[in-house]
Design an enzyme around this catalytic site. Structure first.
Site, mmCIF file in Angstrom:
data_model
loop_
_atom_site.group_PDB
_atom_site.id
_atom_site.type_symbol
_atom_site.label_atom_id
_atom_site.label_comp_id
_atom_site.label_asym_id
_atom_site.label_seq_id
_atom_site.Cartn_x
_atom_site.Cartn_y
_atom_site.Cartn_z
ATOM 1 N N LYS A 76 34.330 29.431 40.078
ATOM 2 C CA LYS A 76 34.980 29.071 38.811
ATOM 3 C C LYS A 76 33.977 28.776 37.703
ATOM 4 O O LYS A 76 34.250 29.003 36.538
ATOM 5 C CB LYS A 76 35.913 27.882 39.032
ATOM 6 N N SER B 4 34.650 32.618 48.207
ATOM 7 C CA SER B 4 34.804 32.113 46.831
ATOM 8 C C SER B 4 34.376 30.662 46.646
ATOM 9 O O SER B 4 34.022 30.268 45.541
ATOM 10 C CB SER B 4 36.242 32.292 46.375
ATOM 11 N N GLU C 236 44.159 23.879 32.180
ATOM 12 C CA GLU C 236 45.198 23.458 33.117
ATOM 13 C C GLU C 236 44.574 23.528 34.498
ATOM 14 O O GLU C 236 43.630 24.285 34.725
ATOM 15 C CB GLU C 236 46.404 24.408 33.047
HETATM 16 C C1 LIG Z 1 40.636 28.632 42.354
HETATM 17 C C2 LIG Z 1 40.081 29.203 43.574
HETATM 18 C C3 LIG Z 1 40.534 30.455 44.080
HETATM 19 C C4 LIG Z 1 41.655 31.228 43.474
HETATM 20 O O1 LIG Z 1 41.412 31.710 42.193
HETATM 21 P P1 LIG Z 1 41.163 33.253 41.851
HETATM 22 O O2 LIG Z 1 41.363 33.307 40.381
HETATM 23 O O3 LIG Z 1 42.158 34.063 42.606
HETATM 24 O O4 LIG Z 1 39.777 33.572 42.252
HETATM 25 C C5 LIG Z 1 39.905 30.964 45.214
HETATM 26 N N1 LIG Z 1 38.925 30.291 45.838
HETATM 27 C C6 LIG Z 1 38.472 29.092 45.390
HETATM 28 C C7 LIG Z 1 37.381 28.411 46.142
HETATM 29 C C8 LIG Z 1 39.046 28.517 44.253
HETATM 30 O O5 LIG Z 1 38.581 27.323 43.826
#
Ligand SMILES: *Cc1c(COP(=O)(O)O)cnc(C)c1O
Length: 403
Positions: free
Chosen positions: A106, A389, A128
């Site tokens: 993020k 992610s 948000e």
């Molecule tokens: C917010 C988040 C997601 C989901 O968001 P995307 O916009 O689909 O990438 C996925 N993994 C983590 C660790 C997150 O914090």
């Protein structure tokens, strides 16, 4: 967007040379657009113009690259999952967004938007947040750049995510509880957008995924493509073939997946987006308009948007970014679902086999690989690049409850 078809290495016409600029006011095929109240049209038009200029300005790019390097910790590592690869009979590489500052991808998007906002003369960021991860990243960028941050969050999420609410406070952000509707992320989005209407002159609305009115889905994908661009170069060094057979990422709103796919869309790699069964807008959604854009949304029989439910709060959004809906229509990307049970199993296996404690969201991508490896869907001997992610620290309470 350029929808011209190119042929892949298998000789079939399957791939769009896509993921370029959307056409008109942000159209990705039938999806996207700019469905906002008249009072917000000038702000969206200004943002589109300013982003275009900044993105074409080498000085802006250098500023952002430097922040990503010396502050956010980029490039993030590409780790071969040695033991899992051996167990599964594939070659599995992990793109380690869990190692980025604040613990997920993020930060890539938020630093980009915060720098852009400052360049536009704004002094405040509005955001948000559902699970609180995007709120924390926004509060972090605001602290770094000397801006203030106002974060809208549903009352129910505030109760469930006390740790992140406290973290945002520590970072100097104001968290505004939203008591309308289901008191969750969907309502926080509505409230943030309403608040932006009254504060456009001083505030930038920092959206956390590839959603919202144009230019957001495109802009956020461009800020996240650093994942895919780095991964492409790292794969070239790690893999004999240079590119992987499969590229896999989890999909909530779809930003880490979009950023990842952008680096591989012009290769023969099969692109796989993995959704939570209980929040699978791509798989179970119908076309609709919400939060300023047209895409796939979970809806009830009356066309009312339904709430999403999964074990990972970060995937509890009832919609999905418009470009994903388009990539699916083109047949360029495929979207699959996994269950909460499979996700818990994936977290455990990654911990035990590789010593990496990933976020529940990221574990969705791995859960599909664990299920599919060795089948016709993902044959033995395949090479797989998977975007991890984020890290799992935030999920400790949920995991303690589930165990
Ligand atoms: C917010 C988040 C997601 C989901 O968001 P995307 O916009 O689909 O990438 C996925 N993994 C983590 C660790 C997150 O914090």
């Amino acid at each position: 967007m350029d929808n011209s078809l190119v042929s892949d290495n298998h000789g079939g016409i399957v791939a769009a040379a896509g993921m370029r600029e959307p056409s008109g006011t942000g159209r990705f095929g039938d999806y996207g657009g700019q469905f906002v109240p008249e009072s917000l049209v000038p702000a969206c038009v200004e943002l589109d113009r300013e982003f275009r200029q900044a993105w074409a300005d080498p000085r802006f790019r250098q500023q952002l690259e430097r922040l990503l390097a010396v502050y956010a910790g980029r490039p993030t590592a590409m780790t071969p999952a040695w033991r899992l690869s051996a167990e599964l009979g594939i070659t599995l590489l992990l793109k380690r967004e869990d190692l980025a500052h604040t613990g997920s991808h993020k930060i890539n998007n938020v630093l980009g938007q915060a720098l852009l906002a400052r360049r536009m003369g704004k002094t405040r960021l509005i955001a948000e947040t559902g699970a609180g991860q995007h709120g924390v990243a926004t509060a972090t960028a605001a602290a770094l750049l000397g801006m203030s941050a106002t974060v809208f969050m549903g009352e129910r999420d505030i109760e469930r995510q006390a740790l992140n609410v406290f973290r945002m406070g520590m970072l100097g952000a104001e968290v505004v509880p939203v008591g309308s509707g289901s008191r969750t992320l969907k309502d926080a989005c509505n409230e943030a957008m309403r608040h932006w209407v009254g504060a456009v002159d001083e505030a930038h609305y920092c959206i956390g995924s590839v959603m919202g009115p144009h230019p957001y889905p495109w802009m956020v994908r461009e800020f996240q493509r650093v994942i895919g661009d780095e991964a492409r170069a790292q794969c070239a060094a790690e893999l004999t073939a240079g590119t992987p057979d499969y590229v896999v990422a989890c999909v909530g709103g779809g930003s880490n997946a979009a950023g990842t796919f952008a680096g591989f869309v012009d290769t023969p790699a099969r692109l796989i987006g993995v959704e939570a069964e209980g929040g699978a807008a791509m798989t179970f959604g119908a076309n609709g308009v919400l939060h300023g854009y047209r895409s796939k949304f979970l809806q009830d029989e009356h066309g009312q948007v339904r709430e999403a439910h999964s074990i990972s709060a970060g995937l509890d959004y009832p919609g999905v970014g418009p470009e994903h809906a388009h990539l699916a229509d083109l047949g360029r990307a495929r979207y699959v679902t996994v269950s909460d049970e499979e996700v818990l199993d994936a977290v455990n296996r990654l911990c035990r086999a590789e010593g990496i404690f990933c976020a529940l969201e990221s574990a969705h991508a791995l859960a599909w690989v664990l299920r599919a490896a060795g089948s016709a869907e993902l044959p033995t001997g395949s090479t797989v690049m998977l975007t991890l992610s984020g890290r799992g620290d935030k999920d400790m309470p949920a995991l303690m409850e589930a165990s």
